[in-house]
Design a protein around this motif. Structure first.
Motif, short mmCIF file in Angstrom:
data_model
loop_
_atom_site.label_atom_id
_atom_site.label_comp_id
_atom_site.label_asym_id
_atom_site.label_seq_id
_atom_site.Cartn_x
_atom_site.Cartn_y
_atom_site.Cartn_z
N LEU A 112 0.79 -1.19 0.09
CA LEU A 112 0.10 0.03 -0.07
C LEU A 112 0.96 1.28 0.06
CD1 LEU A 112 -2.96 1.10 0.64
CD2 LEU A 112 -1.99 1.17 2.77
N ALA A 113 1.94 1.30 1.00
CA ALA A 113 2.71 2.33 0.94
C ALA A 113 3.57 2.77 -0.46
CB ALA A 113 3.73 2.24 2.04
N TRP A 114 3.94 1.82 -0.84
CA TRP A 114 4.78 1.71 -2.20
C TRP A 114 3.87 2.51 -3.29
CZ3 TRP A 114 9.52 3.29 -1.64
CH2 TRP A 114 10.41 2.28 -1.12
N ALA A 115 2.51 1.99 -3.49
CA ALA A 115 1.72 2.24 -4.41
C ALA A 115 1.28 3.82 -4.18
CB ALA A 115 0.51 1.50 -4.66
N ALA A 116 0.93 4.16 -2.93
CA ALA A 116 0.33 5.29 -2.73
C ALA A 116 1.33 6.19 -2.77
CB ALA A 116 -0.21 5.27 -1.24
N TRP A 117 2.79 6.10 -2.23
CA TRP A 117 3.84 7.01 -2.43
C TRP A 117 4.04 7.19 -3.93
CZ3 TRP A 117 9.44 6.49 -2.99
CH2 TRP A 117 10.43 7.37 -2.40
N HIS A 118 3.89 6.51 -4.77
CA HIS A 118 4.37 6.93 -6.17
C HIS A 118 3.07 7.53 -6.75
CE1 HIS A 118 8.16 4.86 -6.58
NE2 HIS A 118 7.48 3.64 -5.95
N GLU A 119 2.01 7.16 -6.63
CA GLU A 119 0.67 7.95 -6.99
C GLU A 119 0.75 9.28 -6.63
OE1 GLU A 119 -4.11 7.63 -6.76
OE2 GLU A 119 -3.03 5.71 -6.31
N VAL A 120 0.87 9.52 -5.15
CA VAL A 120 0.88 10.78 -4.52
C VAL A 120 2.10 11.80 -5.13
CG1 VAL A 120 1.26 12.07 -2.51
CG2 VAL A 120 -0.01 10.18 -2.51
N GLN A 121 3.24 11.37 -5.44
CA GLN A 121 4.17 11.94 -6.10
C GLN A 121 3.88 12.62 -7.51
OE1 GLN A 121 8.40 10.58 -6.04
NE2 GLN A 121 7.44 8.69 -4.81
N THR A 122 3.03 11.67 -8.25
CA THR A 122 2.52 11.96 -9.60
C THR A 122 1.54 13.20 -9.47
OG1 THR A 122 3.13 9.88 -10.47
CG2 THR A 122 1.44 11.30 -11.64
N ASP A 123 0.73 12.77 -8.45
CA ASP A 123 -0.47 13.83 -8.17
C ASP A 123 0.06 15.11 -7.84
OD1 ASP A 123 -2.16 11.81 -9.38
OD2 ASP A 123 -3.16 11.48 -7.53
N VAL A 124 0.70 15.10 -6.83
CA VAL A 124 1.34 16.40 -6.28
C VAL A 124 2.32 17.14 -7.21
CG1 VAL A 124 3.05 17.38 -4.67
CG2 VAL A 124 1.34 15.68 -3.93
N SER A 125 2.98 16.36 -7.97
CA SER A 125 3.84 17.01 -8.99
C SER A 125 2.78 17.86 -10.12
CB SER A 125 4.63 16.03 -9.64
OG SER A 125 5.72 15.82 -8.65
N GLY A 126 1.77 16.89 -10.43
CA GLY A 126 0.89 17.60 -11.47
C GLY A 126 -0.30 18.49 -11.26
N PHE A 127 -0.29 18.76 -9.77
CA PHE A 127 -1.19 19.57 -9.24
C PHE A 127 -2.46 19.05 -9.31
CE2 PHE A 127 2.27 22.31 -9.30
CZ PHE A 127 1.93 23.22 -8.26
N ALA A 128 -2.78 17.58 -9.49
CA ALA A 128 -3.95 17.04 -9.77
C ALA A 128 -4.88 16.94 -8.51
CB ALA A 128 -3.71 15.51 -9.96
N GLU A 129 -5.88 17.06 -8.62
CA GLU A 129 -7.01 17.44 -7.16
C GLU A 129 -6.71 16.00 -6.51
OE1 GLU A 129 -7.59 20.12 -6.40
OE2 GLU A 129 -7.93 21.34 -8.07
N PRO A 130 -6.70 16.37 -5.40
CA PRO A 130 -7.31 17.57 -4.53
C PRO A 130 -5.67 18.43 -4.11
CG PRO A 130 -6.93 15.57 -2.88
CD PRO A 130 -6.80 15.04 -4.25
N PHE A 131 -4.61 18.33 -4.87
CA PHE A 131 -3.52 18.94 -4.82
C PHE A 131 -3.41 20.30 -5.52
CE2 PHE A 131 -2.80 14.45 -3.78
CZ PHE A 131 -2.56 14.72 -2.45
N GLY A 132 -4.58 20.53 -6.23
CA GLY A 132 -4.43 21.53 -7.13
C GLY A 132 -5.02 22.82 -6.27
#
Length: 154
Positions: A112-132
């Motif tokens: 869970l941690a590895w998958a979430a960490w990679h997904e969150v990096q992508t979303d935060v970098s791309g300002f994908a919601e809710p990180f926009g």
């Protein structure tokens, strides 16, 4: 309304405990005012917790899914973090800590941690919601309130 939030270590010990003022909820989860004028998002189903600051920076703790049982919401911090500075620079943090500690974690948490960490990096970098722009409404609301996020005595 004010609730207590507990950030736990994988062994179950409390790593942090505080009170937070409930701002409201939306499709991303529950939003809380925190003491520095920022907001905390505890998502409905995602394995992380995110703190958003008024300057546009964000810090995400990869974690187990939040357990909410009023008046306490809690999650287990799984060491891996992602930060985005106000200038947009993204940092993937604590990989070494995770590698050192993860052999003692349940294998489902490790995956869970590895998958979430990679997904969150992508979303935060791309300002994908809710990180926009999603936090903007809640940051504006938090700015109008007197913060109540104080440490809770043990």
């Amino acid at each position: 309304m004010t609730i207590r939030i507990e950030k736990r270590k994988p062994c179950g010990a409390v790593r942090g405990r505080w009170r937070a003022d409930v701002l409201g909820f939306d499709e991303w989860g529950d939003w809380f005012a925190v003491h520095d004028g920022g907001v905390l998002l505890l998502p409905l189903a995602d394995p992380w917790a995110a703190w958003f600051a008024a300057d546009g920076s964000v810090r995400v703790d990869v974690a187990t899914q939040v357990t909410a049982a009023a008046p306490v919401s809690s999650f287990v911090d799984l060491d891996l973090d992602v930060e985005r500075d106000a200038d947009g620079t993204v940092h993937a943090l604590d990989r070494e800590d995770f590698l050192q500690r993860s052999p003692s974690y349940p294998s489902v948490w490790v995956d869970l941690a590895w998958a979430a960490w990679h997904e969150v990096q992508t979303d935060v970098s791309g300002f994908a919601e809710p990180f926009g722009t999603a936090p903007d409404r809640w940051l504006a609301e938090a700015a109008t309130r007197t913060p109540v996020s104080l440490p809770v005595p043990a």
